[in-house]
Design an enzyme around this catalytic site. Structure first.
Site, PDB file in Angstrom:
ATOM      1  CB  THR A 284       2.268 -61.908  44.722  1.00  0.00           C
ATOM      2  OG1 THR A 284       3.349 -61.656  43.817  1.00  0.00           O
ATOM      3  CG2 THR A 284       1.014 -61.235  44.184  1.00  0.00           C
TER       4      THR A 284
ATOM      5  CG  HIS B  79      10.615 -62.444  39.961  1.00  0.00           C
ATOM      6  ND1 HIS B  79      10.423 -62.075  38.642  1.00  0.00           N
ATOM      7  CD2 HIS B  79       9.371 -62.662  40.479  1.00  0.00           C
ATOM      8  CE1 HIS B  79       9.121 -62.086  38.356  1.00  0.00           C
ATOM      9  NE2 HIS B  79       8.465 -62.430  39.451  1.00  0.00           N
TER      10      HIS B  79
ATOM     11  CG  HIS C 150       9.123 -57.752  39.694  1.00  0.00           C
ATOM     12  ND1 HIS C 150       9.293 -58.929  40.395  1.00  0.00           N
ATOM     13  CD2 HIS C 150       7.783 -57.531  39.663  1.00  0.00           C
ATOM     14  CE1 HIS C 150       8.111 -59.391  40.783  1.00  0.00           C
ATOM     15  NE2 HIS C 150       7.184 -58.568  40.344  1.00  0.00           N
TER      16      HIS C 150
ATOM     17  CE  LYS D 270      -0.282 -62.870  37.192  1.00  0.00           C
ATOM     18  NZ  LYS D 270      -0.358 -61.614  36.457  1.00  0.00           N
TER      19      LYS D 270
ATOM     20  NE  ARG E 151      -0.945 -62.680  40.971  1.00  0.00           N
ATOM     21  CZ  ARG E 151      -0.557 -61.421  40.924  1.00  0.00           C
ATOM     22  NH1 ARG E 151      -0.963 -60.562  41.822  1.00  0.00           N
ATOM     23  NH2 ARG E 151       0.264 -61.017  39.970  1.00  0.00           N
TER      24      ARG E 151
ATOM     25  CD  GLN F 112      -3.119 -51.636  37.140  1.00  0.00           C
ATOM     26  OE1 GLN F 112      -3.137 -52.815  37.453  1.00  0.00           O
ATOM     27  NE2 GLN F 112      -2.379 -51.181  36.131  1.00  0.00           N
TER      28      GLN F 112
ATOM     29  CG  ASP G   5       1.309 -58.051  31.998  1.00  0.00           C
ATOM     30  OD1 ASP G   5       2.015 -57.018  31.986  1.00  0.00           O
ATOM     31  OD2 ASP G   5       1.267 -58.830  32.970  1.00  0.00           O
TER      32      ASP G   5
ATOM     33  CE  LYS H  30       7.033 -66.230  33.157  1.00  0.00           C
ATOM     34  NZ  LYS H  30       5.903 -66.569  34.048  1.00  0.00           N
TER      35      LYS H  30
ATOM     36  CE  LYS I 264       8.909 -68.582  36.664  1.00  0.00           C
ATOM     37  NZ  LYS I 264       8.527 -68.803  38.071  1.00  0.00           N
ATOM     38  CB  THR I 265      17.087 -71.236  36.671  1.00  0.00           C
ATOM     39  OG1 THR I 265      16.707 -71.294  38.053  1.00  0.00           O
ATOM     40  CG2 THR I 265      17.587 -69.837  36.352  1.00  0.00           C
TER      41      THR I 265
END
Length: 430
Positions: free
Chosen positions: A38, A43, A46, A80, A84, A176, A197, A232, A235-236
């Site tokens: 995506t 990041h 993963h 989600k 998306r 999938q 998930d 989370k 995340k920053t």
């Protein structure tokens, strides 16, 4: 150590299908994890799955990394709240190539008679691009009932939510599931792995294999990584922490891990490094004896920064940290590109001055209060200089008549002003 036991002691294991450990104990087993393209970079979110594949390979098994060129066109609805944005084929192809390059940095893809468990990279677009829609709904759709698909928690939450669930995303589970079947049949993949998930999708794939060919397949999931403060992971304030150095510099990447709380660092060093239990226990013991030295955080940050980037990138991150937060030298800036210098000073106030004005020299008071905005007035600058609180390029300024010329520029372009101990300003001569 056996693969599943490795995941257990590291606190990574969430769910596991009956028979999975027995299958893995039979010998070399192929297993896969999917990564949807995506974006053009993975990041830190993963990394849990990357580490799972690394442990899988180190245990003697064969990792298969699936980059979802086809599923990336659909979007996984799992837990989600909204659908998306769908990406075009050209963007997806570019993203796939970027992700493949990143995964190759972590896994051993060597093949040959002496390497029985070399990693394999596959792209599900290869087997879906010629799969006609009518053939798919006839051959695949008939095997899994709508009741079965709707029973999954991830689907039920979306159907009951404000945004609902489109048929496009509803079909993701079948796609999938077919991936698992295809890899089971053509690549001998007996195990699918993923985050917690993905449990519903993994179970669907195993069920598809059973109904289609009467075969047995297995799966397991890893725990969702959370921060102890409830925010989370990954995340920053500035957004996601990427593995691509152009998106998140090695320095920022290093700082992300270094700034972890004690409790988080003690959990993450098990998950994101390859250190043994004995090594980690010793590091934690040393940390607890002198917590102010942040020994766990430093060990974690060093390990993952080197494996994601390089030893050289780690050393630059250390020098940057020493420069900004300690008494470190700025000599390392000479070896950096303009982009890397600007990244070091990201978030630091920056001012642009005319390089031509430096030919005849600029007085320190004019430099700081007229040509730039380091100080609001010459009077304010004069007072702080006389108090010993101003430095240029790490050299304290003691003379209010001092002049600066082009020869003072770092890399022929930069002056670093310092007000007090930790207030930096970057002056750029153009």
């Amino acid at each position: 150590m056996e693969f599943v036991e490795e995941l257990r002691w590291r606190g990574m294991l969430q769910d596991i299908m009956p028979g999975t450990e027995e299958q893995l104990n039979k010998g070399v087993t192929a297993g896969y994890i999917g990564f949807d393209p995506t974006g053009d970079s993975l990041h830190v979110g993963h990394l849990t799955q990357i580490m799972t594949l690394i442990h899988f390979q180190r245990a003697g098994h064969k990792p298969v990394a699936l980059v979802g060129g086809a599923t990336g066109m659909i979007g996984d609805p799992s837990f989600k709240s909204a659908e998306r944005n769908l990406l075009d084929e050209e963007t997806l192809r570019y993203n796939v190539s970027c992700l493949e390059g990143q995964l190759r940095k972590f896994l051993n893809f060597e093949e040959g008679s002496s390497v029985r468990n070399g990693a394999v990279m596959v792209n599900n677009y290869d087997w879906f691009k010629d799969f006609k829609f009518l053939d798919f709904i006839r051959d695949v759709g008939k095997l899994i009932t709508v009741n079965y698909m709707m029973a999954k928690d991830s689907v039920k939450k979306r159907i009951e939510g404000e945004n609902g669930l489109s048929f496009t995303e509803f079909s993701y589970q079948l796609i999938q599931g077919y991936d698992f079947y295809y890899l089971w049949k053509h690549k001998g993949c007996m195990v699918q792995m993923g985050g917690s998930d993905q449990w519903g999708n993994i179970v669907t794939g195993a069920e598809f294999i059973r109904r289609q060919d009467g075969g047995a397949a297995y799966g397991l999931t890893t725990q969702l990584i959370k921060k102890t403060d409830g925010t989370k992971f990954g995340k920053t304030e500035s957004g996601a922490v990427w593995l691509d150095a152009k998106k998140t510099s090695p320095y920022k990447y290093y700082q992300f891990w270094l700034n972890a709380s004690d409790e988080d660092a003690k959990n993450w060093i098990k998950i994101f490094t390859l250190k043994t239990k004995e090594e980690i226990d010793q590091i934690i013991e040393e940390h607890d004896a002198t917590p102010h030295l942040r020994i766990v955080q430093k060990a974690l940050a060093q390990d993952i920064t080197i494996r994601t980037h390089s030893e050289e990138a780690y050393q630059t991150a250390i020098k940057t940290s020493d420069f900004l937060f300690g008494g470190g030298s700025l000599d390392f800036l000479v070896d950096l590109s303009d982009a890397e210098v600007l990244d070091v000073f990201d978030g630091v106030p920056q001012f642009v001055i005319k390089k031509g004005d430096l030919h005849s020299g600029i007085n320190i008071l004019d430099l700081l209060a007229v040509h730039s905005g380091v100080f609001n007035s010459k009077g304010e600058a004069r007072k702080m200089i006389q108090g010993g609180g101003v430095a240029i390029n790490k050299q304290k300024v003691n003379n209010i008549d001092q002049q600066f010329t082009g020869t003072d520029l770092i890399n022929g372009k930069y002056l670093i002003a310092q007000k007090g101990k930790k207030n930096y300003f970057l002056i750029i001569a153009q």
